[in-house]
Design an enzyme around this catalytic site. Structure first.
Site, mmCIF file in Angstrom:
data_model
loop_
_atom_site.group_PDB
_atom_site.id
_atom_site.type_symbol
_atom_site.label_atom_id
_atom_site.label_comp_id
_atom_site.label_asym_id
_atom_site.label_seq_id
_atom_site.Cartn_x
_atom_site.Cartn_y
_atom_site.Cartn_z
ATOM 1 N N GLY A 74 -14.139 58.343 23.985
ATOM 2 C CA GLY A 74 -15.581 58.365 23.789
ATOM 3 C C GLY A 74 -16.067 57.012 23.285
ATOM 4 O O GLY A 74 -15.410 55.981 23.481
ATOM 5 N N GLY A 94 -13.606 55.805 20.525
ATOM 6 C CA GLY A 94 -12.301 55.617 21.152
ATOM 7 C C GLY A 94 -12.268 54.387 22.037
ATOM 8 O O GLY A 94 -11.275 53.645 22.077
ATOM 9 N N PHE A 134 -11.415 69.599 18.973
ATOM 10 C CA PHE A 134 -10.487 69.653 20.117
ATOM 11 C C PHE A 134 -9.037 69.377 19.724
ATOM 12 O O PHE A 134 -8.134 69.489 20.557
ATOM 13 C CB PHE A 134 -10.900 68.625 21.182
ATOM 14 C CG PHE A 134 -12.296 68.802 21.707
ATOM 15 C CD1 PHE A 134 -12.830 70.073 21.902
ATOM 16 C CD2 PHE A 134 -13.079 67.704 22.009
ATOM 17 C CE1 PHE A 134 -14.117 70.234 22.388
ATOM 18 C CE2 PHE A 134 -14.372 67.859 22.497
ATOM 19 C CZ PHE A 134 -14.895 69.136 22.683
ATOM 20 N N ALA A 157 -19.948 52.428 15.959
ATOM 21 C CA ALA A 157 -19.150 51.897 17.064
ATOM 22 C C ALA A 157 -19.878 50.827 17.871
ATOM 23 O O ALA A 157 -19.289 49.796 18.216
ATOM 24 C CB ALA A 157 -18.710 53.041 17.973
ATOM 25 N N LYS A 163 -18.835 62.573 4.527
ATOM 26 C CA LYS A 163 -20.057 61.760 4.602
ATOM 27 C C LYS A 163 -20.976 62.236 5.725
ATOM 28 O O LYS A 163 -22.192 62.052 5.657
ATOM 29 C CB LYS A 163 -19.706 60.288 4.756
ATOM 30 C CG LYS A 163 -18.777 59.961 5.936
ATOM 31 C CD LYS A 163 -19.501 59.546 7.182
ATOM 32 C CE LYS A 163 -18.531 59.248 8.303
ATOM 33 N NZ LYS A 163 -19.164 58.654 9.492
ATOM 34 N N LYS A 181 -20.401 63.978 20.694
ATOM 35 C CA LYS A 181 -20.445 65.181 19.870
ATOM 36 C C LYS A 181 -20.823 64.859 18.432
ATOM 37 O O LYS A 181 -20.396 63.857 17.862
ATOM 38 C CB LYS A 181 -19.074 65.877 19.880
ATOM 39 C CG LYS A 181 -18.679 66.423 21.250
ATOM 40 C CD LYS A 181 -19.601 67.553 21.683
ATOM 41 C CE LYS A 181 -19.206 68.128 23.028
ATOM 42 N NZ LYS A 181 -20.159 69.157 23.487
#
Length: 438
Positions: free
Chosen positions: A87, A90, A173, A229, A281, A374
């Protein structure tokens, strides 16, 4: 040499408070912030000695990780890295790691990235596009991952030759992924989790690092920090914290794998503390989002963040008494909390939820706003609530309890501040008051 916390602090002082003549004469100041950080870090690396003597095993780890002196270290063989997850975060992790494996002699250049296969609107498979363009066009568009990153839709094939596994998928998952990997992971492999969340079982909460260790029989460190990210993807300066249990040598290897001039990583011996900071958090970020959606102002938001940090610390130390107070002052602690409450996806979606008066579900908002990514905060708030309810601790953690009750529709968003009339009931847990004191 290895930069320690004192050096990081000095770098910050130089960057933001040194007078211009000093900065320009000490070293040439590049125009790009990432290059500034690199230049300062380079200066410290070449002109300052370590603040304390390093032990032999630590030196051996550094020699091995840099490909020097393999004969003196037991970690002499080249390591292969696989990233399990592709994602937004990742994909950024793969970019960081790939930039280092291609330079470090102790690692194979190739980085495998397991991708949950999807068909794009064009009809092409996501893995094929990533391998052709070197870009995750769905979750990190516009960013090149590194030509040594190989997307693989086959989970078992992706991990087959790897001895360093990086887990970075939504936490809900992970149990299914671990079951698929039982018996498929190389003996002696090491793992690290970048996952925020926990599993709640009958016997109590189970951290994701523990789930990985127990199901796969591997040692698992964690990496958490103030890490949005998309900012790291464009090489804006950031920090992160590796949490490890006992093996400092392995922790240093993970640090070397992730550390770059714009992504500074340090290690602390506190897996549970680091992991719970990263997990909890997101619950506080939902509360901050409710405050923003209701336009309650910065004072209210600051109060919610402070109360949230207090509950994070208390929850962590009651569950795991070995958690260290200092961990909350690392990047994984207060820094991550601030970043997530100001700019993270949990805050953003919670703000939209509050603006709708709680009439639009989080599932609906997630699908509309996150393009397949997500939320972690809502499921984590539910899991935390289960722990509190099962143990009779709801009155001890009024903010955590209120966040779940708002998210699930039992209370209106405005209840996020109304709960403040109820002080933590310290009688719920013997000795609990000590964990809420400063």
């Amino acid at each position: 040499m290895r930069l320690n916390h004192r050096h990081h602090h000095l770098i910050s002082l130089l960057l933001y408070s040194a007078p211009a003549p000093f900065s320009s004469t000490l070293f040439p100041v590049p125009k790009r912030p990432a290059a500034i950080v690199s230049a300062v870090a380079s200066f410290f690396s070449t002109t300052m000695a370590p603040s304390a003597p390093e032990d032999a095993s630590h030196n051996a780890a550094l020699l091995s990780s840099s490909g020097v002196g393999g004969a003196v270290s037991s970690v002499a063989q080249k390591s292969r890295v696989t990233i399990i997850g592709s994602g937004n975060w990742g994909s950024v992790a793969s970019k960081l790691i790939a930039s280092n494996t291609i330079k470090l002699a102790s690692f194979h250049d190739e980085v495998r990235m397991w991708v949950f296969e999807e068909k794009l609107p064009s009809g092409e498979k996501l893995t094929e596009v990533i391998n052709r363009t070197n870009e995750n066009v769905k979750y990190l568009p516009g960013i090149k991952l590194g030509k040594n990153v190989v997307a693989d839709p086959d989970l078992e094939n992706a991990v087959r030759d790897a001895n360093m596994l990086v887990f970075v998928t939504p936490h809900q998952f992970m149990e299914g992924i671990c079951k698929r990997l039982v018996g498929k992971v190389k003996e002696g492999s090491q793992a690290i989790s970048l996952i925020k969340g926990m599993e709640v079982k009958m016997e109590g909460p189970c951290m994701i690092s523990s789930l990985i260790s127990e199901q796969l029989g591997v040692n698992c460190c964690v990496l958490m920090g103030a890490n949005i990210a998309n900012e790291i993807a464009v090489e804006k300066f950031s920090e992160a914290t590796v949490g490890y249990r006992e093996n400092r040598e392995i922790a240093e290897k993970w640090v070397q794998l992730f550390n770059t001039p714009y992504f500074m990583v340090t290690a602390v011996q506190d897996v549970e503390g680091v992991e719970l900071c990263g997990t909890l958090k997101n619950v506080v970020a939902l509360a901050a989002g409710f405050v923003d959606g209701l336009e309650m102002g910065n004072n209210t938001k600051a109060a919610i963040m402070r109360i949230g940090l207090r509950e994070m610390r208390a929850f962590s130390k009651i569950l795991f008494p070995t958690v260290k107070d200092n961990t909350f002052f690392e990047s994984c602690g207060v820094a991550d909390l601030i970043t997530t409450c100001l700019g993270g996806r949990n805050r953003r979606v919670a703000e939209a939820f509050a603006k709708s008066g709680g009439k639009r579900s989080f599932d609906e908002l997630e699908a509309e706003m996150l393009q397949g990514q997500k939320l972690q905060g809502v499921s984590t708030a539910r899991e935390v609530y289960e722990v509190l309810s099962n143990r009779g601790w709801l009155e001890l953690f009024p903010l955590f309890a209120a966040v779940h009750e708002i998210s699930s529709g039992r209370l209106p968003p405005s209840a996020i501040v109304e709960y403040g009339e109820h002080k933590p009931n310290f009688s719920a847990v013997e000795g609990a008051a000590q964990y809420f004191s400063s």
